[in-house]
Design a protein around this motif. Structure first.
Motif, PDB file in Angstrom:
ATOM      1  N   LEU A  41       0.851  -1.191   0.000  1.00 46.51           N
ATOM      2  CA  LEU A  41       0.000   0.000   0.000  1.00 46.51           C
ATOM      3  C   LEU A  41       0.883   1.235   0.000  1.00 46.51           C
ATOM      4  O   LEU A  41       1.916   1.257   0.664  1.00 46.51           O
ATOM      5  N   LEU A  42       0.464   2.270  -0.735  1.00 44.79           N
ATOM      6  CA  LEU A  42       1.223   3.512  -0.798  1.00 44.79           C
ATOM      7  C   LEU A  42       0.283   4.705  -0.783  1.00 44.79           C
ATOM      8  O   LEU A  42      -0.905   4.587  -1.065  1.00 44.79           O
ATOM      9  N   ARG A  43       0.857   5.861  -0.446  1.00 44.40           N
ATOM     10  CA  ARG A  43       0.128   7.127  -0.527  1.00 44.40           C
ATOM     11  C   ARG A  43       0.624   7.895  -1.745  1.00 44.40           C
ATOM     12  O   ARG A  43       1.722   7.638  -2.237  1.00 44.40           O
ATOM     13  N   PRO A  44      -0.155   8.853  -2.232  1.00 43.82           N
ATOM     14  CA  PRO A  44       0.328   9.661  -3.367  1.00 43.82           C
ATOM     15  C   PRO A  44       1.676  10.314  -3.082  1.00 43.82           C
ATOM     16  O   PRO A  44       2.515  10.427  -3.984  1.00 43.82           O
ATOM     17  N   ALA A  45       1.894  10.722  -1.829  1.00 44.03           N
ATOM     18  CA  ALA A  45       3.145  11.402  -1.477  1.00 44.03           C
ATOM     19  C   ALA A  45       4.354  10.478  -1.511  1.00 44.03           C
ATOM     20  O   ALA A  45       5.498  10.944  -1.442  1.00 44.03           O
ATOM     21  N   ASP A  46       4.129   9.164  -1.605  1.00 45.82           N
ATOM     22  CA  ASP A  46       5.227   8.203  -1.572  1.00 45.82           C
ATOM     23  C   ASP A  46       5.888   8.003  -2.939  1.00 45.82           C
ATOM     24  O   ASP A  46       6.830   7.236  -3.062  1.00 45.82           O
ATOM     25  N   LEU A 139      -5.004   8.173   6.900  1.00 47.14           N
ATOM     26  CA  LEU A 139      -3.636   8.639   6.671  1.00 47.14           C
ATOM     27  C   LEU A 139      -3.360   8.850   5.181  1.00 47.14           C
ATOM     28  O   LEU A 139      -2.237   9.153   4.793  1.00 47.14           O
ATOM     29  N   GLY A 140      -4.393   8.678   4.358  1.00 43.54           N
ATOM     30  CA  GLY A 140      -4.221   8.858   2.922  1.00 43.54           C
ATOM     31  C   GLY A 140      -3.666   7.643   2.220  1.00 43.54           C
ATOM     32  O   GLY A 140      -3.178   7.735   1.086  1.00 43.54           O
ATOM     33  N   VAL A 141      -3.721   6.488   2.868  1.00 40.22           N
ATOM     34  CA  VAL A 141      -3.185   5.266   2.276  1.00 40.22           C
ATOM     35  C   VAL A 141      -4.248   4.655   1.374  1.00 40.22           C
ATOM     36  O   VAL A 141      -5.184   4.026   1.843  1.00 40.22           O
ATOM     37  N   SER A 142      -4.105   4.880   0.097  1.00 38.07           N
ATOM     38  CA  SER A 142      -5.122   4.381  -0.825  1.00 38.07           C
ATOM     39  C   SER A 142      -4.556   3.980  -2.182  1.00 38.07           C
ATOM     40  O   SER A 142      -5.276   3.455  -3.011  1.00 38.07           O
ATOM     41  N   GLN A 143      -3.272   4.212  -2.388  1.00 39.14           N
ATOM     42  CA  GLN A 143      -2.679   3.944  -3.694  1.00 39.14           C
ATOM     43  C   GLN A 143      -2.211   2.497  -3.801  1.00 39.14           C
ATOM     44  O   GLN A 143      -1.973   1.814  -2.815  1.00 39.14           O
ATOM     45  N   GLU A 144      -2.044   2.048  -5.042  1.00 33.75           N
ATOM     46  CA  GLU A 144      -1.508   0.711  -5.261  1.00 33.75           C
ATOM     47  C   GLU A 144      -0.080   0.638  -4.758  1.00 33.75           C
ATOM     48  O   GLU A 144       0.636   1.630  -4.705  1.00 33.75           O
ATOM     49  N   GLY A 145       0.329  -0.557  -4.372  1.00 29.59           N
ATOM     50  CA  GLY A 145       1.639  -0.722  -3.765  1.00 29.59           C
ATOM     51  C   GLY A 145       2.747  -0.979  -4.763  1.00 29.59           C
ATOM     52  O   GLY A 145       2.536  -1.015  -5.979  1.00 29.59           O
TER      53      GLY A 145
END
Length: 291
Positions: A41-46, A139-145
């Motif tokens: 899992l990733l956030r946009p900021a990652d 925490l904004g965790v919604s992006q693909e990993g």
């Protein structure tokens, strides 16, 4: 934070760029492959991801993930979660939990205005995953990993694909992880969900710099101590099953990039340590600094 949830979600997320990360070059004789410890899992900021991942991907002719990610992302998987995550025999979540665990869940739901009645059909393992996902969304965790990012890239690039374990095997591990001690699991989860925001910076930093000792402490120690049988099933046995697969890769001239959750890299039973024990040279990759 509950390490069982972290193992399931692989919620070791990315943070600021650093000099090195969770990518290792493995060599035996003239053969080479790369290991990438990932976050699912990733956030946009990652983004962008650490350059070491791109470096390993570019050097490899084949991408190997834990399992078949196409099937894992398909409606088939949603059907499996519904079939294995919901009671179908008339049992309810309240019946599966102790009175203390059900009461604690009621207090949690009341504080967050979450209707507890909607949770009654869920098995405890699905409940804990769902609650953790809700906290992660805050925490904004919604992006693909990481795994899915490179899986899609490999598909687009026409790169050869492989897997460490069969899809059916991974599903068995994931959906059967909380059959034991369900009330203890739920109580521990509820007690620790409020700490997600506090604990994440440590996890982010450890993942980002590829700190195996910190990753083991943060992700595996509690699972190893509180749920030894689950730790054995989810981490130790899977790592042991993956090692021969990886060693067969090292017997070919092809260069693979093997992606697996970061928890599988750390600790005495981790892939990095076990490959070193088997005579491989394992070096942490450091990408050249951008000018």
């Amino acid at each position: 934070m509950n390490r069982l949830l972290l193992t399931f979600l692989a919620a070791v997320l990315a943070g600021p760029l650093s000099a090195q990360t969770s990518v290792w070059k493995v060599t035996r004789g003239d053969s080479t492959l790369y290991l990438g410890g990932t976050s699912h899992l990733l956030r946009p900021a990652d983004f962008p991801l650490p350059p070491e991942f791109d470096q390993a991907y570019a050097a490899a002719t084949r991408l190997v993930c834990e399992t078949d990610l196409a099937r894992l992302q398909s409606p088939e998987m949603q059907q499996i979660i519904a079939a294995r995550g919901l009671f179908t025999d008339g049992t309810t979540l309240q019946q599966a939990l102790s009175a203390d665990a059900w009461a604690a869940l009621g207090r949690y739901c009341a504080q967050r205005q979450l209707p507890i009645e909607s949770l009654r059909p869920m098995r405890p393992w699905l409940l804990t995953v769902m609650l953790a996902a809700l906290e992660l969304q805050k925490l904004g965790v919604s992006q693909e990993g990481v795994d899915l990012v490179y899986f899609k890239r490999a598909q687009a690039d026409g790169k050869s694909l492989g897997q460490l374990e069969a899809f059916e095997r991974q599903v068995d591990y994931l959906t059967g992880m909380a059959d034991e001690q369900p009330s203890e699991l739920v109580l521990n989860t509820l007690a620790e969900l409020d700490q997600v925001g506090r604990d994440f910076p440590q996890l982010l930093a450890a993942w980002r710099r590829g700190d195996l000792a910190a990753l083991d402490r943060l992700m595996n120690r509690e699972l190893r101590e509180k749920y030894p049988s689950l730790h054995r099933r989810l981490v130790v046995e899977r790592n042991a099953a993956w090692l021969p697969v990886i060693e067969r890769m090292l017997a070919t001239p092809e260069i693979e990039f093997v992606l697996a959750g970061a928890a599988h890299m750390s600790g005495p039973e981790g892939l990095v340590a076990r490959l070193r024990e088997r005579g491989c040279r394992v070096e942490q990759v450091v990408a050249p600094k951008a000018r």
